[in-house]
Motif scaffolding. Structure first.
Motif, short mmCIF file in Angstrom:
data_model
loop_
_atom_site.label_atom_id
_atom_site.label_comp_id
_atom_site.label_asym_id
_atom_site.label_seq_id
_atom_site.Cartn_x
_atom_site.Cartn_y
_atom_site.Cartn_z
N PHE A 266 -59.57 23.81 -50.79
CA PHE A 266 -58.74 22.86 -50.07
C PHE A 266 -59.58 21.71 -49.52
O PHE A 266 -59.26 20.54 -49.71
CB PHE A 266 -57.98 23.56 -48.93
CG PHE A 266 -57.34 22.60 -47.97
CD1 PHE A 266 -56.18 21.91 -48.32
CD2 PHE A 266 -57.89 22.37 -46.72
CE1 PHE A 266 -55.60 21.00 -47.44
CE2 PHE A 266 -57.32 21.47 -45.83
CZ PHE A 266 -56.17 20.79 -46.19
N CYS B 3 -59.46 17.79 -50.65
CA CYS B 3 -59.23 16.69 -49.70
C CYS B 3 -60.30 15.62 -49.84
O CYS B 3 -60.00 14.41 -49.79
CB CYS B 3 -59.21 17.21 -48.26
SG CYS B 3 -57.83 18.29 -47.86
N TYR C 135 -56.60 21.84 -55.29
CA TYR C 135 -55.43 22.20 -54.48
C TYR C 135 -54.74 23.43 -55.07
O TYR C 135 -54.35 24.35 -54.35
CB TYR C 135 -54.43 21.04 -54.43
CG TYR C 135 -54.82 19.88 -53.55
CD1 TYR C 135 -55.29 20.06 -52.25
CD2 TYR C 135 -54.66 18.58 -54.01
CE1 TYR C 135 -55.61 18.98 -51.45
CE2 TYR C 135 -54.98 17.49 -53.22
CZ TYR C 135 -55.46 17.69 -51.94
OH TYR C 135 -55.77 16.62 -51.14
N ALA D 161 -56.68 26.53 -54.25
CA ALA D 161 -56.50 26.93 -52.85
C ALA D 161 -55.19 27.70 -52.68
O ALA D 161 -55.15 28.75 -52.02
CB ALA D 161 -56.52 25.70 -51.94
N ARG E 142 -52.38 24.78 -43.19
CA ARG E 142 -53.20 24.25 -44.31
C ARG E 142 -52.48 24.40 -45.64
O ARG E 142 -52.59 23.55 -46.51
CB ARG E 142 -54.56 24.94 -44.37
CG ARG E 142 -55.62 24.30 -43.51
CD ARG E 142 -57.00 24.80 -43.92
NE ARG E 142 -58.03 24.15 -43.15
CZ ARG E 142 -58.77 24.74 -42.21
NH1 ARG E 142 -58.57 26.02 -41.93
NH2 ARG E 142 -59.70 24.08 -41.57
N THR F 247 -51.59 21.42 -48.08
CA THR F 247 -52.00 21.47 -49.48
C THR F 247 -50.84 21.09 -50.39
O THR F 247 -51.02 20.31 -51.33
CB THR F 247 -52.52 22.88 -49.84
OG1 THR F 247 -53.62 23.18 -48.98
CG2 THR F 247 -52.96 22.95 -51.29
N GLN G 102 -50.23 17.30 -50.09
CA GLN G 102 -51.30 16.52 -50.72
C GLN G 102 -51.33 16.73 -52.23
O GLN G 102 -51.60 15.78 -52.98
CB GLN G 102 -52.63 16.87 -50.05
CG GLN G 102 -52.67 16.36 -48.62
CD GLN G 102 -53.80 16.91 -47.77
OE1 GLN G 102 -53.66 17.00 -46.58
NE2 GLN G 102 -54.92 17.27 -48.38
N LEU G 103 -51.03 17.94 -52.68
CA LEU G 103 -50.97 18.20 -54.12
C LEU G 103 -49.84 17.38 -54.73
O LEU G 103 -50.02 16.76 -55.77
CB LEU G 103 -50.79 19.69 -54.40
CG LEU G 103 -50.54 20.10 -55.86
CD1 LEU G 103 -51.64 19.57 -56.78
CD2 LEU G 103 -50.42 21.62 -55.96
#
Length: 166
Positions: free
Chosen positions: A47, A51, A66, A69, A78, A82, A85-86
């Motif tokens: 992760f 980032c 990602y 993770a 988190r 994830t 953001q993924l």
């Protein structure tokens, strides 16, 4: 992973803007060094590395990290970060449909401070797929509670953007 590691990691991220584009590799090296302190199977390691790649303009390098993770069981706050953001990275590399599939369940997940980020990222994915009205409805719906007035009106307008006419 302990409080000291978390604090040092947060401190590293607080300096991110100091690196600039020319220092991107140096910043990733700082994160890699912190990740090296974690157990080899920790879901937090990929992760943090994802980032760092993502934040330095490499969504393509972030996506597999990602995914790793999440496959290692990253959950909680988190885990939600994830998924957001993924989805954003997937959108950046032309896979917005997968981003929509990833974030749609987050709309009914337990509420937290990331709710608006879920909606904003999902709206961008939808827009990339030509589903702008759905995206706009999400964004207006997310914005409405923050307005000093017109919350009810804006929430209704957001709903009407996607309700079938009848």
């Amino acid at each position: 992973m302990n409080e000291d590691w978390e604090e040092r990691t947060a401190a590293a991220w607080a300096t991110f803007d100091d690196y600039g584009e020319e220092g991107a590799a140096d910043f990733r090296a700082v994160i890699d060094a912190l990740v090296a302190e974690l157990p080899a199977d920790s879901p937090v390691g990929p992760f943090e590395r994802a980032c760092a790649w993502d934040s330095t303009g490499h969504s393509d390098r972030a996506v597999p990290l990602y995914r790793e993770a999440l496959s290692r069981g990253l959950d909680g706050y988190r885990g939600r970060r994830t998924r957001i953001q993924l989805a954003s990275s997937l959108r950046n590399i032309g896979q917005a449909e997968e981003g929509v599939k990833l974030l749609t369940p987050e709309l009914v997940a337990p509420s937290d401070e990331l709710d608006d980020a879920v909606r904003a990222c999902l709206a961008l994915c939808l827009a990339d797929l030509g589903r702008e009205r759905e995206g706009l409805a999400l964004v207006i719906g997310a914005l409405a509670p923050h307005l000093p007035r017109y919350q009810r009106s804006m929430a209704n307008y957001a709903r009407l953007l996607v309700e079938p006419e009848g």
